[in-house]
Design a protein around this motif. Structure first.
Motif, PDB file in Angstrom:
ATOM      1  N   ALA A  28      30.901  33.414  43.862  1.00 58.04           N
ATOM      2  CA  ALA A  28      30.961  33.371  45.322  1.00 58.04           C
ATOM      3  C   ALA A  28      32.340  32.881  45.733  1.00 58.04           C
ATOM      4  O   ALA A  28      32.959  32.068  45.044  1.00 58.04           O
ATOM      5  CB  ALA A  28      29.885  32.447  45.889  1.00 58.04           C
ATOM      6  N   VAL A  29      32.808  33.382  46.869  1.00 60.94           N
ATOM      7  CA  VAL A  29      34.095  32.972  47.424  1.00 60.94           C
ATOM      8  C   VAL A  29      33.847  32.031  48.591  1.00 60.94           C
ATOM      9  O   VAL A  29      33.043  32.325  49.479  1.00 60.94           O
ATOM     10  CB  VAL A  29      34.910  34.194  47.884  1.00 60.94           C
ATOM     11  CG1 VAL A  29      36.211  33.755  48.556  1.00 60.94           C
ATOM     12  CG2 VAL A  29      35.193  35.119  46.703  1.00 60.94           C
ATOM     13  N   ILE A  30      34.536  30.898  48.597  1.00 57.94           N
ATOM     14  CA  ILE A  30      34.336  29.875  49.629  1.00 57.94           C
ATOM     15  C   ILE A  30      35.645  29.636  50.360  1.00 57.94           C
ATOM     16  O   ILE A  30      36.660  29.295  49.745  1.00 57.94           O
ATOM     17  CB  ILE A  30      33.840  28.559  49.004  1.00 57.94           C
ATOM     18  CG1 ILE A  30      32.503  28.781  48.284  1.00 57.94           C
ATOM     19  CG2 ILE A  30      33.701  27.467  50.066  1.00 57.94           C
ATOM     20  CD1 ILE A  30      32.043  27.587  47.471  1.00 57.94           C
ATOM     21  N   PHE A  62      41.883  39.343  51.050  1.00 52.58           N
ATOM     22  CA  PHE A  62      41.179  38.993  49.814  1.00 52.58           C
ATOM     23  C   PHE A  62      39.667  39.054  49.992  1.00 52.58           C
ATOM     24  O   PHE A  62      38.958  39.648  49.171  1.00 52.58           O
ATOM     25  CB  PHE A  62      41.604  37.591  49.372  1.00 52.58           C
ATOM     26  CG  PHE A  62      40.938  37.097  48.118  1.00 52.58           C
ATOM     27  CD1 PHE A  62      41.292  37.586  46.880  1.00 52.58           C
ATOM     28  CD2 PHE A  62      39.955  36.110  48.185  1.00 52.58           C
ATOM     29  CE1 PHE A  62      40.686  37.115  45.717  1.00 52.58           C
ATOM     30  CE2 PHE A  62      39.341  35.634  47.043  1.00 52.58           C
ATOM     31  CZ  PHE A  62      39.710  36.143  45.802  1.00 52.58           C
ATOM     32  N   THR A  63      39.154  38.452  51.068  1.00 55.32           N
ATOM     33  CA  THR A  63      37.702  38.458  51.273  1.00 55.32           C
ATOM     34  C   THR A  63      37.188  39.868  51.527  1.00 55.32           C
ATOM     35  O   THR A  63      36.066  40.207  51.131  1.00 55.32           O
ATOM     36  CB  THR A  63      37.298  37.516  52.424  1.00 55.32           C
ATOM     37  OG1 THR A  63      38.029  37.834  53.607  1.00 55.32           O
ATOM     38  CG2 THR A  63      37.545  36.063  52.041  1.00 55.32           C
ATOM     39  N   ALA A  64      37.989  40.712  52.179  1.00 55.60           N
ATOM     40  CA  ALA A  64      37.575  42.104  52.387  1.00 55.60           C
ATOM     41  C   ALA A  64      37.400  42.815  51.046  1.00 55.60           C
ATOM     42  O   ALA A  64      36.422  43.550  50.845  1.00 55.60           O
ATOM     43  CB  ALA A  64      38.607  42.834  53.243  1.00 55.60           C
ATOM     44  N   LEU A 190      46.400  31.387  47.984  1.00 55.93           N
ATOM     45  CA  LEU A 190      45.481  31.405  49.124  1.00 55.93           C
ATOM     46  C   LEU A 190      45.064  29.996  49.539  1.00 55.93           C
ATOM     47  O   LEU A 190      44.026  29.809  50.182  1.00 55.93           O
ATOM     48  CB  LEU A 190      44.241  32.244  48.799  1.00 55.93           C
ATOM     49  CG  LEU A 190      44.511  33.717  48.483  1.00 55.93           C
ATOM     50  CD1 LEU A 190      43.204  34.442  48.187  1.00 55.93           C
ATOM     51  CD2 LEU A 190      45.257  34.414  49.624  1.00 55.93           C
ATOM     52  N   CYS A 191      45.864  29.009  49.180  1.00 53.36           N
ATOM     53  CA  CYS A 191      45.627  27.621  49.587  1.00 53.36           C
ATOM     54  C   CYS A 191      46.942  27.037  50.084  1.00 53.36           C
ATOM     55  O   CYS A 191      48.004  27.381  49.581  1.00 53.36           O
ATOM     56  CB  CYS A 191      45.121  26.776  48.411  1.00 53.36           C
ATOM     57  SG  CYS A 191      43.547  27.281  47.751  1.00 53.36           S
ATOM     58  N   ASP A 217      45.737  38.962  40.432  1.00 56.32           N
ATOM     59  CA  ASP A 217      45.284  39.025  39.037  1.00 56.32           C
ATOM     60  C   ASP A 217      43.765  38.895  38.957  1.00 56.32           C
ATOM     61  O   ASP A 217      43.101  39.585  38.167  1.00 56.32           O
ATOM     62  CB  ASP A 217      45.925  37.905  38.218  1.00 56.32           C
ATOM     63  CG  ASP A 217      47.417  38.091  38.022  1.00 56.32           C
ATOM     64  OD1 ASP A 217      47.930  39.189  38.320  1.00 56.32           O
ATOM     65  OD2 ASP A 217      48.068  37.127  37.580  1.00 56.32           O
ATOM     66  N   LEU A 218      43.225  38.014  39.786  1.00 60.41           N
ATOM     67  CA  LEU A 218      41.781  37.784  39.778  1.00 60.41           C
ATOM     68  C   LEU A 218      41.025  39.020  40.244  1.00 60.41           C
ATOM     69  O   LEU A 218      40.045  39.437  39.611  1.00 60.41           O
ATOM     70  CB  LEU A 218      41.451  36.580  40.661  1.00 60.41           C
ATOM     71  CG  LEU A 218      40.003  36.124  40.709  1.00 60.41           C
ATOM     72  CD1 LEU A 218      39.511  35.728  39.323  1.00 60.41           C
ATOM     73  CD2 LEU A 218      39.855  34.943  41.676  1.00 60.41           C
ATOM     74  N   LEU A 219      41.486  39.611  41.327  1.00 61.85           N
ATOM     75  CA  LEU A 219      40.839  40.830  41.822  1.00 61.85           C
ATOM     76  C   LEU A 219      40.894  41.940  40.785  1.00 61.85           C
ATOM     77  O   LEU A 219      39.907  42.653  40.568  1.00 61.85           O
ATOM     78  CB  LEU A 219      41.509  41.293  43.115  1.00 61.85           C
ATOM     79  CG  LEU A 219      41.097  40.582  44.404  1.00 61.85           C
ATOM     80  CD1 LEU A 219      41.983  41.026  45.546  1.00 61.85           C
ATOM     81  CD2 LEU A 219      39.631  40.852  44.731  1.00 61.85           C
ATOM     82  N   GLN A 220      42.026  42.088  40.135  1.00 59.01           N
ATOM     83  CA  GLN A 220      42.165  43.126  39.128  1.00 59.01           C
ATOM     84  C   GLN A 220      41.202  42.902  37.971  1.00 59.01           C
ATOM     85  O   GLN A 220      40.578  43.846  37.480  1.00 59.01           O
ATOM     86  CB  GLN A 220      43.602  43.190  38.616  1.00 59.01           C
ATOM     87  CG  GLN A 220      43.835  44.288  37.588  1.00 59.01           C
ATOM     88  CD  GLN A 220      45.286  44.371  37.125  1.00 59.01           C
ATOM     89  OE1 GLN A 220      46.156  43.687  37.676  1.00 59.01           O
ATOM     90  NE2 GLN A 220      45.545  45.183  36.123  1.00 59.01           N
ATOM     91  N   ALA A 221      41.073  41.661  37.544  1.00 60.96           N
ATOM     92  CA  ALA A 221      40.152  41.346  36.444  1.00 60.96           C
ATOM     93  C   ALA A 221      38.713  41.676  36.834  1.00 60.96           C
ATOM     94  O   ALA A 221      37.960  42.238  36.017  1.00 60.96           O
ATOM     95  CB  ALA A 221      40.276  39.871  36.067  1.00 60.96           C
ATOM     96  N   TRP A 222      38.309  41.331  38.046  1.00 59.00           N
ATOM     97  CA  TRP A 222      36.965  41.655  38.505  1.00 59.00           C
ATOM     98  C   TRP A 222      36.755  43.166  38.584  1.00 59.00           C
ATOM     99  O   TRP A 222      35.717  43.679  38.170  1.00 59.00           O
ATOM    100  CB  TRP A 222      36.717  41.048  39.886  1.00 59.00           C
ATOM    101  CG  TRP A 222      36.490  39.577  39.902  1.00 59.00           C
ATOM    102  CD1 TRP A 222      35.997  38.787  38.900  1.00 59.00           C
ATOM    103  CD2 TRP A 222      36.748  38.707  41.006  1.00 59.00           C
ATOM    104  NE1 TRP A 222      35.933  37.483  39.306  1.00 59.00           N
ATOM    105  CE2 TRP A 222      36.375  37.401  40.590  1.00 59.00           C
ATOM    106  CE3 TRP A 222      37.238  38.889  42.297  1.00 59.00           C
ATOM    107  CZ2 TRP A 222      36.481  36.290  41.442  1.00 59.00           C
ATOM    108  CZ3 TRP A 222      37.357  37.803  43.144  1.00 59.00           C
ATOM    109  CH2 TRP A 222      36.983  36.520  42.714  1.00 59.00           C
ATOM    110  N   GLN A 223      37.747  43.877  39.127  1.00 57.26           N
ATOM    111  CA  GLN A 223      37.627  45.328  39.282  1.00 57.26           C
ATOM    112  C   GLN A 223      37.496  46.015  37.942  1.00 57.26           C
ATOM    113  O   GLN A 223      36.673  46.922  37.770  1.00 57.26           O
ATOM    114  CB  GLN A 223      38.824  45.863  40.075  1.00 57.26           C
ATOM    115  CG  GLN A 223      38.820  45.446  41.548  1.00 57.26           C
ATOM    116  CD  GLN A 223      40.168  45.614  42.214  1.00 57.26           C
ATOM    117  OE1 GLN A 223      41.201  45.843  41.568  1.00 57.26           O
ATOM    118  NE2 GLN A 223      40.205  45.485  43.537  1.00 57.26           N
ATOM    119  N   GLU A 224      38.287  45.572  36.969  1.00 55.57           N
ATOM    120  CA  GLU A 224      38.213  46.146  35.623  1.00 55.57           C
ATOM    121  C   GLU A 224      36.861  45.823  34.994  1.00 55.57           C
ATOM    122  O   GLU A 224      36.276  46.675  34.306  1.00 55.57           O
ATOM    123  CB  GLU A 224      39.356  45.607  34.772  1.00 55.57           C
ATOM    124  CG  GLU A 224      40.723  46.119  35.214  1.00 55.57           C
ATOM    125  CD  GLU A 224      41.860  45.476  34.437  1.00 55.57           C
ATOM    126  OE1 GLU A 224      41.592  44.526  33.650  1.00 55.57           O
ATOM    127  OE2 GLU A 224      43.015  45.893  34.624  1.00 55.57           O
TER     128      GLU A 224
END
Length: 228
Positions: A28-30, A62-64, A190-191, A217-224
């Motif tokens: 989850a993203v907070i 990012f949240t989108a 993002l902080c 990097d995080l988004l790419q890892a999730w997408q992969e």
């Protein structure tokens, strides 16, 4: 996938960290305190965090992307009872006592986060399917809110923390989350907090609490991961 450890970016390949932390279906993203009480540009902003204005659009982007991956977005905001009983007219928060010694007096700081005021309005994009956790009254998003209950009921084990302030509410939430055995990820881009304290706060997180990463990097890892 790479992450920062004590300020040095290293590959997670060959470690168990990806297995523990990188799982899109359990994440989850907070967002933390991205409301007008910190982000308003006016002179009457009761607790200004001006550097965090720069991450409003990046957080929205990012949240989108996270919504498209099916991740829940949880927005946590400070809300204090309008009569001041949670703070200025009760047991005054420690930050109110010591913070002015560094930054000077803040006009209207007693209005910060009071329910029913414009200061609790979000400055970031909030969509209907997002979750909102109200009632953060101190520095951690877990205290005294129902954030943990929500995360347990959503069956999430990893939490991604974004928002303001890196060296204060993000750091405190990271400690509380790790102490509750959630896996902590903090995208450093993002902080925002005090400029000279951001890096020390991120190093503390990487040493003791979880992963410090770049959001791309995080988004790419999730997408992969989800594409496999």
């Amino acid at each position: 996938m790479k992450a920062y450890f004590n300020g040095v970016k290293k590959s997670l390949a060959g470690t168990e960290l990806c297995n523990y932390y990188i799982n899109a279906t359990k994440t989850a993203v907070i967002t933390i305190d991205m409301h007008r009480g910190h982000l308003d540009a006016g002179p009457d902003c009761p607790c200004p965090a001006p550097r965090a204005r720069a991450i409003i659009k990046p957080i929205d982007k990012f949240t989108a992307a996270c919504r498209q991956l099916g991740m829940p977005i949880i927005h946590v905001r400070s809300v204090l009872r309008k009569d001041g009983s949670d703070d200025v007219n009760g047991n005054i928060s420690a930050w109110r006592l010591v913070f002015p010694m560094t930054v000077g007096d803040i006009a209207g700081s007693g209005e910060h986060a009071l329910e029913g005021t414009k200061w609790t309005e979000f400055a970031i994009r909030v969509e209907e399917k997002d979750y909102i956790v109200n009632g953060k009254k101190r520095l951690s998003a877990f205290y005294p809110t129902d954030l943990e209950l929500l995360l347990r009921n959503l069956h999430k084990e990893t939490i991604v923390l974004v928002g303001t302030m890196t060296d204060c509410c993000v750091l405190n939430t990271a400690f509380d989350g790790a102490n509750r055995d959630f896996r902590i990820i903090v995208p450093r881009d993002l902080c925002r907090g005090f400029e000279d304290l951001e890096e020390p706060a991120l190093r503390i997180i990487s040493l003791h609490l979880g992963l410090v990463v770049d959001s791309g990097d995080l988004l790419q890892a999730w997408q992969e991961q989800l594409a496999d």
